[in-house]
Design a protein around this motif. Sequence first.
Motif, PDB file in Angstrom:
ATOM      1  N   VAL A 364      36.718  30.578  46.738  1.00 47.79           N
ATOM      2  CA  VAL A 364      35.401  31.176  46.496  1.00 47.79           C
ATOM      3  C   VAL A 364      34.669  31.350  47.832  1.00 47.79           C
ATOM      4  O   VAL A 364      34.713  30.486  48.701  1.00 47.79           O
ATOM      5  N   SER A 365      34.040  32.515  47.983  1.00 46.26           N
ATOM      6  CA  SER A 365      33.273  32.766  49.206  1.00 46.26           C
ATOM      7  C   SER A 365      32.156  33.760  48.889  1.00 46.26           C
ATOM      8  O   SER A 365      32.123  34.341  47.804  1.00 46.26           O
ATOM      9  N   SER A 366      31.269  33.929  49.834  1.00 47.77           N
ATOM     10  CA  SER A 366      30.135  34.827  49.611  1.00 47.77           C
ATOM     11  C   SER A 366      29.538  35.221  50.949  1.00 47.77           C
ATOM     12  O   SER A 366      29.902  34.666  51.982  1.00 47.77           O
ATOM     13  N   ALA A 389      29.725  37.932  46.252  1.00 49.60           N
ATOM     14  CA  ALA A 389      30.385  36.642  46.035  1.00 49.60           C
ATOM     15  C   ALA A 389      31.693  36.918  45.322  1.00 49.60           C
ATOM     16  O   ALA A 389      31.769  37.795  44.448  1.00 49.60           O
ATOM     17  N   TYR A 390      32.732  36.211  45.716  1.00 47.35           N
ATOM     18  CA  TYR A 390      34.074  36.503  45.186  1.00 47.35           C
ATOM     19  C   TYR A 390      34.889  35.220  45.150  1.00 47.35           C
ATOM     20  O   TYR A 390      34.725  34.343  45.998  1.00 47.35           O
ATOM     21  N   SER A 391      35.762  35.135  44.160  1.00 45.99           N
ATOM     22  CA  SER A 391      36.742  34.064  44.149  1.00 45.99           C
ATOM     23  C   SER A 391      38.097  34.630  43.765  1.00 45.99           C
ATOM     24  O   SER A 391      38.184  35.540  42.933  1.00 45.99           O
ATOM     25  N   GLY A 392      39.155  34.123  44.370  1.00 44.20           N
ATOM     26  CA  GLY A 392      40.503  34.618  44.097  1.00 44.20           C
ATOM     27  C   GLY A 392      41.163  33.887  42.953  1.00 44.20           C
ATOM     28  O   GLY A 392      40.530  33.123  42.219  1.00 44.20           O
ATOM     29  N   GLY A 393      42.464  34.149  42.797  1.00 45.66           N
ATOM     30  CA  GLY A 393      43.276  33.428  41.820  1.00 45.66           C
ATOM     31  C   GLY A 393      42.874  33.667  40.370  1.00 45.66           C
ATOM     32  O   GLY A 393      43.158  32.826  39.513  1.00 45.66           O
ATOM     33  N   GLY A 394      42.192  34.775  40.083  1.00 45.67           N
ATOM     34  CA  GLY A 394      41.787  35.062  38.709  1.00 45.67           C
ATOM     35  C   GLY A 394      40.515  34.337  38.296  1.00 45.67           C
ATOM     36  O   GLY A 394      40.073  34.443  37.155  1.00 45.67           O
ATOM     37  N   TRP A 396      36.417  33.708  38.547  1.00 45.07           N
ATOM     38  CA  TRP A 396      35.306  34.635  38.720  1.00 45.07           C
ATOM     39  C   TRP A 396      34.047  33.864  39.091  1.00 45.07           C
ATOM     40  O   TRP A 396      33.980  32.650  38.921  1.00 45.07           O
ATOM     41  N   ILE A 397      33.077  34.590  39.583  1.00 42.89           N
ATOM     42  CA  ILE A 397      31.834  33.962  40.040  1.00 42.89           C
ATOM     43  C   ILE A 397      30.947  33.643  38.838  1.00 42.89           C
ATOM     44  O   ILE A 397      30.666  34.512  38.017  1.00 42.89           O
ATOM     45  N   ASP A 449      32.592  29.252  41.431  1.00 46.47           N
ATOM     46  CA  ASP A 449      33.420  30.021  40.497  1.00 46.47           C
ATOM     47  C   ASP A 449      33.534  29.254  39.181  1.00 46.47           C
ATOM     48  O   ASP A 449      32.957  28.171  39.022  1.00 46.47           O
ATOM     49  N   ASN A 450      34.294  29.817  38.236  1.00 45.84           N
ATOM     50  CA  ASN A 450      34.350  29.226  36.898  1.00 45.84           C
ATOM     51  C   ASN A 450      35.121  27.909  36.877  1.00 45.84           C
ATOM     52  O   ASN A 450      35.124  27.220  35.859  1.00 45.84           O
ATOM     53  N   ALA A 451      35.783  27.543  37.993  1.00 46.52           N
ATOM     54  CA  ALA A 451      36.443  26.241  38.057  1.00 46.52           C
ATOM     55  C   ALA A 451      35.547  25.238  38.794  1.00 46.52           C
ATOM     56  O   ALA A 451      36.022  24.186  39.228  1.00 46.52           O
ATOM     57  N   CYS A 452      34.251  25.565  38.944  1.00 44.91           N
ATOM     58  CA  CYS A 452      33.269  24.735  39.648  1.00 44.91           C
ATOM     59  C   CYS A 452      33.591  24.571  41.129  1.00 44.91           C
ATOM     60  O   CYS A 452      33.055  23.680  41.772  1.00 44.91           O
ATOM     61  N   ASN A 453      34.482  25.379  41.650  1.00 46.23           N
ATOM     62  CA  ASN A 453      34.708  25.326  43.098  1.00 46.23           C
ATOM     63  C   ASN A 453      33.495  25.910  43.793  1.00 46.23           C
ATOM     64  O   ASN A 453      32.913  26.887  43.311  1.00 46.23           O
TER      65      ASN A 453
END
Length: 532
Positions: A364-366, A389-394, A396-397, A449-453
């Motif tokens: 995750v980054s922004s 803001a974006y996060s990889g690996g499927g 989402w923010i 992101d949705n994994a709380c990262n």
Amino acid sequence: MATTVGRVKGPNEDVESSLTNDDPALVDAFPEELPSWHGYIEWQNYPERRKKAHDILAAYKDKFTPIPEFQLKPLPETNPILVGHRWKEYHAVLGPTLKDIPAESWALVQKEKAADMVHVLDFPYNGEPPRDKLMQGKITPNKYHFVRNHGGIPTIDKAAFKLNIGGLVNKPQTLTLADLQDPNKFEPVEVTVTLQCSGTRRIEQIHEYPGDGDELINAPWGEGAIGTARYRGVSLKKVLKYCGGMKDNARHIEFLGADTYFKKLEVYNYAVSVPRRKVEAVDEVLLAWEMNGEPLPAIHGAPLRMVVTGFIGARSCKWVYQINVLDEPSHGPVQRKEYLYYGPQTGKQNVQFSNGFSIQEMPVSSAIMTPKDREVVVHQGEIEITGWAYSGGGRWIERVDVSADGGHIWYQCKPDDMTEKHYHAWRLWKITLPLHAEGWLELCVRAFDNACNTQPTFVRSTWNWDLHVTSSAHRIKIYSVNASHEDTARRLRELKENGDSLEPITRPLMFHIESDEHYNEIVKKHPREPEE
Ligand SMILES: Nc1nc2c(c(=O)[nH]1)N[C@H]1C(S)=C(S)[C@@H](COP(=O)(O)O)O[C@H]1N2
Ligand SMILES: [Mo]
């Protein structure tokens, strides 16, 4: 071999290389592989040819222009910022089939990209859009989508195009573009995908501590080496099924690109690979021929490119002509020797490729896109901030937090102020922050992101020798001028009355800033020194 060697140029001097090699035998030594595939020289399949290229490059070794030093000193204020003399010379000395590629690639930049692109490196071409252009909408217009090339731009005729699929598949195939586009063979898909170069925001790492000065310049990217498009193509999963499926020992799927890549005086075709389990996910690895409803531009990989969702941009191979199913990762230097994430004590003194891990999914980054770093912001007690803001690996923010005090008090963006969620794309966001304080302030953003990262706190927290994945909370300094404050409003009026301006803030005020009466009145009330 006929050789002309000019004077040695300054690293960033904007002159064309005078290193040439007119040996006519080189046309046959390094021929174009296929008719109507301009700029495609096959290297992987011809060890003798690779050796010959190596021998020529080795003979010229000491004549190539040094790699420019731009990390230990300020970046040139030119556009292009950096000039790739050395890589132009690599092409020049390999003779007629390669020598014009740098000039032709530059002509394609002019044709396909907007005139106001920031050319970070002219060859191999690396460019990012101006910040306002990136923020226009969720979809980045093709002419403003960033470009990261490791070599020249091949131009391949659609009608002559074919893709070979081999290695550990049960029925190797050669498919034309028409085959891939035939809905009776493969159901087409469209996916909204953010591609992010793992070098995005690298300039912040460079400013903190300079790192590796790679032979292929580790471009000093700002916040724009990211962009979003809707790609149309077919899922690689389905294409591999059409090839009878993968054999049991298949582990990595390799993509070869038609461009020529140089490393340590060796030549290659661009080669990368992704793990089998990534390819087996639904619609996460695409063979794409369309970008935002238009045929893929040459600079973005026409006629066919890979789009690997949620992974670093490097895996999304452009001008793909060969897919090999392997029992291990690709041996290409881009896969094994680059895009590695090293620990903080790794550097020139001890680095080994096996020490770093291979960067695949983006974290995750922004970034804050407006206001911009060191901007003077005149406001009435609140300011609008925008960014991505974006996060990889499927992933989402889910949340974007912004702070105006360097990260103590955070304000959360409202869902209505963020673009919609996608599994594989960024969200643009905006927020209006209450802002009382004046003077230099540090704005920063962190996304979840949705994994709380969430993001590392400082650039220093995850600085790494290859200067990849600058994903720390993005911080900028602004100079806040709150015109809702009476004193500030008065000064702004005085500046206007005197025909002067606030900016630059470093230019001294040339009028009397306070009447003697006022000064005397105040110091009488509050004497400068104690009375006893
Ligand atoms: N054949 C080939 N594919 C390539 C590259 C390249 O140089 N050659 N660059 C990679 C890198 S590092 C990135 S970040 C993305 C950039 O894609 P874009 O130029 O379409 O934005 O392409 C990837 N695919
Ligand atoms: Mo990249």
